[in-house]
Enzyme design. Structure first.
Site, short mmCIF file in Angstrom:
data_model
loop_
_atom_site.label_atom_id
_atom_site.label_comp_id
_atom_site.label_asym_id
_atom_site.label_seq_id
_atom_site.Cartn_x
_atom_site.Cartn_y
_atom_site.Cartn_z
CB SER A 134 -0.89 0.02 1.25
OG SER A 134 -1.60 1.25 1.37
CE1 TYR A 147 -4.22 -1.99 5.06
CE2 TYR A 147 -3.44 0.22 4.54
CZ TYR A 147 -3.91 -1.01 4.12
OH TYR A 147 -4.07 -1.27 2.79
#
Length: 251
Positions: A134, A147
């Site tokens: 990501s 995350y």
């Protein structure tokens, strides 16, 4: 580009994973989708699509998936570690259980899927591992500590595997998507106080003038899985429409 190749895609039946699966199929690959939910009828009807029910939060899932790959496909050439999840939580409210579940699904599962499937890749003369990281492995949004840490770990894992597995003819790269349209991302925008303004602001962050689609990520996966990327390994390919390249101005 991928005729005769077999791929495993975790979470390959929905969202970004669905886009990856569709692009792999279009390139000629056969795909084993590993996820908790059953496949949608259209995808399940494709003779080149196979399915194994697996919960990546469970420690036995990687071995289960590897067994299914051997039985249904006869071995694999491509592993796409796509499945993952995200939550927003300030660090002071985070429990150890919250943190651990994020790391188990987003980081531990890819590690042990590689371990379980590596022998099949070696037997078939090599392969390509593609981890979905990501842009939050490179930067951070508020309250995304767990995350961001998990995706930064995915990027580091990618480099380490590239170094260790190159001698086996196995390449390992990561894709770092930016904002990708999905039911969840659209719901997030619609939950804002001014959804129209939020959407306009989001589009303004992207030099290409749009947000991404699952097929955008899928196209990058096909390239990294193919022989066109035979000299590419240990890299993190950012697929974000230029969002992280653009310096923000206060006006």
């Amino acid at each position: 580009m991928l005729k005769g190749k077999n791929a495993v895609v975790t979470g390959g039946g929905r969202g970004i994973g669905r886009g990856i699966t569709e692009k792999l199929l279009a390139a000629g690959a056969r795909v084993l989708v590993a996820q908790r939910q059953a496949l949608e009828v259209e995808l399940a009807a494709n003779p080149d699509v196979f399915f194994v029910e697996a919960d990546l939060a469970e420690s036995g899932a990687p071995r289960l998936i590897a067994q299914a790959a051997a039985e249904l496909l006869g071995g694999i050439d491509v592993l796409v570690n796509n499945a993952g999840f995200m939550f927003e939580q300030p660090i002071e409210a985070m429990s150890e259980q919250d943190w651990d579940r994020m790391m188990v699904v987003n980081l531990r599962a890819p590690v042990f899927l590689v371990r379980e499937l590596l022998a099949q890749m070696r037997q078939r003369g090599g392969g390509s591992i593609i981890n979905i990281g990501s842009i939050e492995g490179l930067g951070a949004n508020p309250q995304h500590a767990a995350y961001c840490a998990s995706k930064a770990g995915v990027h580091g894992l990618t480099r380490a595997l590239a170094v260790d597995l190159g001698r086996d003819g196995v390449r390992c790269n990561a894709i770092a998507p930016g904002w990708i349209d999905s039911d969840l991302s659209n719901a997030y925008i619609n939950a804002q106080a001014d959804p129209v303004g939020a959407r306009q602001g989001l589009l303004a962050m992207h030099p290409v003038g749009r947000t991404g689609t699952p097929q955008d990520v899928g196209g990058a996966v096909v390239f990294l899985a193919s022989d066109e990327a035979a000299f590419v390994t240990g890299q993190v390919l950012v697929v974000d429409g230029g969002r992280t390249a653009k310096l923000p101005l206060p006006f």
